[in-house]
Design a protein around this motif. Structure first.
Motif, PDB file in Angstrom:
ATOM      1  N   ALA A   1       0.822  -1.206   0.000  1.00 12.38           N
ATOM      2  CA  ALA A   1       0.000   0.000   0.000  1.00 12.38           C
ATOM      3  C   ALA A   1       0.859   1.260   0.000  1.00 12.38           C
ATOM      4  CB  ALA A   1      -0.931   0.002   1.205  1.00 12.38           C
ATOM      5  N   PHE A   2       2.139   1.145   0.394  1.00 10.82           N
ATOM      6  CA  PHE A   2       2.952   2.370   0.380  1.00 10.82           C
ATOM      7  C   PHE A   2       4.388   2.162  -0.087  1.00 10.82           C
ATOM      8  CE2 PHE A   2       2.813   0.500   4.564  1.00 10.82           C
ATOM      9  CZ  PHE A   2       4.145   0.416   4.927  1.00 10.82           C
TER      10      PHE A   2
ATOM     11  N   ILE B   1      11.256   1.256  -2.339  1.00 12.48           N
ATOM     12  CA  ILE B   1      11.184   2.718  -2.414  1.00 12.48           C
ATOM     13  C   ILE B   1       9.767   3.160  -2.068  1.00 12.48           C
ATOM     14  CG2 ILE B   1      13.037   3.011  -4.103  1.00 12.48           C
ATOM     15  CD1 ILE B   1      10.869   3.220  -6.250  1.00 12.48           C
ATOM     16  N   GLU B   2       9.641   4.419  -1.656  1.00  3.48           N
ATOM     17  CA  GLU B   2       8.332   4.974  -1.307  1.00  3.48           C
ATOM     18  C   GLU B   2       7.439   4.997  -2.543  1.00  3.48           C
ATOM     19  OE1 GLU B   2       6.866   6.274   1.635  1.00  3.48           O
ATOM     20  OE2 GLU B   2       8.469   5.022   2.410  1.00  3.48           O
ATOM     21  N   GLY B   3       6.153   4.780  -2.351  1.00  5.69           N
ATOM     22  CA  GLY B   3       5.219   4.861  -3.459  1.00  5.69           C
ATOM     23  C   GLY B   3       4.353   3.615  -3.493  1.00  5.69           C
ATOM     24  N   MET B   4       3.056   3.810  -3.678  1.00 14.39           N
ATOM     25  CA  MET B   4       2.129   2.681  -3.640  1.00 14.39           C
ATOM     26  C   MET B   4       2.392   1.725  -4.796  1.00 14.39           C
ATOM     27  SD  MET B   4      -2.014   2.711  -3.829  1.00 14.39           S
ATOM     28  CE  MET B   4      -2.145   4.243  -2.959  1.00 14.39           C
ATOM     29  N   ASN B   5       2.405   0.437  -4.504  1.00 12.65           N
ATOM     30  CA  ASN B   5       2.575  -0.566  -5.550  1.00 12.65           C
ATOM     31  C   ASN B   5       1.195  -0.928  -6.087  1.00 12.65           C
ATOM     32  OD1 ASN B   5       3.066  -2.776  -7.098  1.00 12.65           O
ATOM     33  ND2 ASN B   5       3.811  -4.064  -5.443  1.00 12.65           N
ATOM     34  N   ILE B   6       0.682  -0.073  -6.982  1.00 16.00           N
ATOM     35  CA  ILE B   6      -0.696  -0.265  -7.443  1.00 16.00           C
ATOM     36  C   ILE B   6      -0.839  -1.559  -8.243  1.00 16.00           C
ATOM     37  CG2 ILE B   6      -2.430   0.661  -9.021  1.00 16.00           C
ATOM     38  CD1 ILE B   6      -2.285   3.180  -7.907  1.00 16.00           C
ATOM     39  N   LEU B   7       0.186  -1.906  -9.022  1.00 12.90           N
ATOM     40  CA  LEU B   7       0.085  -3.098  -9.874  1.00 12.90           C
ATOM     41  C   LEU B   7      -0.215  -4.344  -9.029  1.00 12.90           C
ATOM     42  CD1 LEU B   7       2.912  -2.830 -12.517  1.00 12.90           C
ATOM     43  CD2 LEU B   7       0.479  -2.984 -12.926  1.00 12.90           C
ATOM     44  N   GLY B   8       0.532  -4.495  -7.933  1.00 12.49           N
ATOM     45  CA  GLY B   8       0.334  -5.656  -7.086  1.00 12.49           C
ATOM     46  C   GLY B   8      -1.048  -5.675  -6.469  1.00 12.49           C
ATOM     47  N   LEU B   9      -1.512  -4.503  -6.018  1.00 12.02           N
ATOM     48  CA  LEU B   9      -2.835  -4.426  -5.392  1.00 12.02           C
ATOM     49  C   LEU B   9      -3.924  -4.741  -6.412  1.00 12.02           C
ATOM     50  CD1 LEU B   9      -2.321  -1.251  -3.207  1.00 12.02           C
ATOM     51  CD2 LEU B   9      -2.460  -3.605  -2.438  1.00 12.02           C
ATOM     52  N   VAL B  10      -3.751  -4.251  -7.641  1.00 11.90           N
ATOM     53  CA  VAL B  10      -4.749  -4.507  -8.688  1.00 11.90           C
ATOM     54  C   VAL B  10      -4.873  -6.004  -8.939  1.00 11.90           C
ATOM     55  CG1 VAL B  10      -5.094  -4.352 -11.183  1.00 11.90           C
ATOM     56  CG2 VAL B  10      -4.671  -2.284  -9.878  1.00 11.90           C
ATOM     57  N   LEU B  11      -3.735  -6.659  -9.095  1.00 11.55           N
ATOM     58  CA  LEU B  11      -3.772  -8.092  -9.385  1.00 11.55           C
ATOM     59  C   LEU B  11      -4.396  -8.861  -8.214  1.00 11.55           C
ATOM     60  CD1 LEU B  11      -2.932 -10.127 -11.562  1.00 11.55           C
ATOM     61  CD2 LEU B  11      -0.939 -10.614 -10.193  1.00 11.55           C
TER      62      LEU B  11
END
Length: 525
Positions: free
Chosen positions: A180-181, A211-221
């Protein structure tokens, strides 16, 4: 559309009353139009007021601290939008994947992926072609003058292989909470090695870091797979599906509240950006051709190619479809972030364009992370521009590499402002160009990034429109088949005569329901 019809009814008697001095009906219609489109008008005027504010304040000679204070309301808007992204993406994808049956999920997913890949490749090809026609980097070789005030820090270059491996690693996050972050990224350690011949060599060894920043790809999958799994559970999974549905609805209510703050936030965002600008004339005279080429590419792709694809797929007017999305497109222009535009995009595409909730909530979060047409144009143009700066003639093999790398890495470019600059570094590495000219692209990134984001978001929206149309078409065909089957069944039963128990039973039910009071009617139903 409903509002207009309603106004039509309301104006009928009003017009009859006021035949003498009939202005009331028109006034009411005008008021209805204003009420319906208040947010759009406010958002657009917010941008205009912001430009005026920036130009007005520029002469006051503000220091960096004062500029930061000026940008504060805009910063709040970005923070609010980013706050909503996580619950919105996860919940909408879980409920979207759970509400579609597996067959249509696979079909829609396949069409969506084909659309995303196709449009991104088209965009990349268009950008390379424009780059060769306009030649933005031909006259700009004497650029690295210190007078431009360019940022000197350039991101360390990554190997192309590592970039793709990182993309796949991020698809499968090791820790969901951290995803998430945090995002996984490869960095390099330099080690001294003694070789057998007695020489000392430096060796570059990849090291995994977060590194800082949401891992959107992983959450989407994860959300997609979880939705499919809940659907598979059947009765047991329904509570959780209901939970995600209501969570999703609640998030959309939050979004509709945040939307009313958008005009204020946008005004200060745009204003502070204009105040921050370095010497504009110098930038435009030196990099003007690059800016013009990029924005022209965005205009051709977003104004002509994408609407044509939409029209060819649905035979409907694409510009009317886009007219309902002025608010999210303006938000995209001001925030430069396609994930920050996602909340308002989902809201407007459902309310103004009548796209099915299941479709929009399934496809738009994926599109915001995966489909980056504008970014592909911007990255390919930058690569061609830097090649021309260094007087490198690109051979067909390198051009092919640019197209493939841009299409693939625009998937990994997170939907954050200036996320594309890192991916340009990947492209430059892949075709063997120096990355030290990236500072030039950073200098004008804030101009080009605006149209980039608008095209990214528009591509997602039109994709959702196409899928919605195909889905409805399939539904109508199914209904038609069912009707035909029913008609045949009725015809057969009549030929048997009235002795069939089914028919007589139906008759009895209809008699009881018609004679009984409405409450018992409900119970029978």
């Amino acid at each position: 559309g409903e509002g207009k019809a309603g106004n039509g009814h309301a104006e009928g008697p009003a017009a009859a009353e006021q035949r003498g001095g009939g202005g009331g009906g028109r006034l009411r219609g005008c008021r209805g139009f204003l009420r319906r489109n208040a947010l759009v008008l406010l958002t657009v005027s917010g941008v205009l007021v912001g430009v005026a504010l920036g130009v007005g304040v520029r002469g006051a000679g503000l220091g960096p601290a004062q500029v930061a204070y000026l940008a504060f309301p805009g910063e709040l808007l970005l923070r609010m939008l980013r706050m909503v992204i996580l619950p919105l993406v996860v919940c909408s994808l879980v409920s979207g994947a759970a509400s579609l049956d597996t067959r249509s999920l696979g079909r829609l997913g396949g069409i969506a992926i084909a659309y995303f890949l196709g449009t991104t490749l088209l965009a990349s090809g268009l950008a390379v072609a424009l780059g060769f026609i306009i030649r933005p980097g031909a006259g700009a070789s004497a650029l690295n003058a210190p007078g431009l005030g360019l940022p000197s820090a350039v991101p360390t270059s990554k190997e192309t292989v590592d970039s793709f491996l990182d993309l796949v690693r991020n698809l499968f996050p090791a820790n969901l909470v951290a995803a998430a972050f945090r995002t996984y990224a490869t960095e390099y350690k330099m080690l001294l090695r003694n070789t057998t011949s007695g020489n000392v060599t430096w060796e570059k060894i990849p090291v995994g870091t977060e590194i800082e920043g949401m891992n959107i790809l992983g959450l989407v999958l994860f959300a997609l797979v979880l939705g499919v799994a809940l659907k598979k559970l059947g009765q047991e999974g329904e509570d959780l599906i209901r939970f995600f549905n209501s969570f999703n609805e609640a998030t959309m209510v939050l979004v509709s509240w945040i939307m009313w703050y958008v005009p204020i936030g946008i005004m200060f965002l745009v204003g502070s950006k204009i105040v921050e600008m370095e010497d504009v004339t110098l930038l435009v005279t030196s990099l003007g051709k690059y800016i013009f080429a990029s924005i022209l590419g965005h205009f051709i792709h977003g104004g002509i190619i994408l609407p044509l694809i939409y029209f060819a797929s649905t035979r409907q007017n694409p510009y009317r479809f886009l007219l309902g999305l002025i608010t999210p497109l303006t938000t995209a222009f001001a925030t430069c972030s396609s994930s920050a535009t996602l909340p308002s995009m989902i809201k407007c595409i459902e309310e103004n364009n009548g796209v099915d909730k299941r479709i929009s909530r399934f496809i738009l979060p994926i599109g915001a992370t995966v489909n980056m047409d504008g970014a592909a144009i911007f990255q390919c143009m930058a690569a061609v521009f830097i090649a021309q700066l260094n007087n490198v003639d690109l051979n067909p093999g390198q051009i092919f590499t640019i197209l493939v790398t841009a299409t693939a890495s625009s998937v990994g470019a997170a939907g954050i402002p200036a996320g594309g600059v890192l991916t340009i570094a990947i492209i430059l590495e892949a075709i063997g160009l120096p990355t030290n000219d990236l500072s030039l692209i950073l200098a004008v990134d804030w101009i080009v990034d605006r149209t980039t984001t608008v095209v990214n978001v528009e591509g997602d929206a039109l994709g959702a429109g196409i899928l919605n149309y195909l889905n409805e078409k399939e539904k109508k065909e199914k209904e038609q088949e069912l009707k035909e089957v029913n008609v045949e069944a009725v015809a057969n039963s009549k030929s048997e005569g009235e002795t069939s128990p089914l028919v007589t039973h139906k008759k009895q039910v209809s008699n009881t329901t018609s004679t009984a009071d409405p409450e018992s009617k409900e119970s029978v139903l």
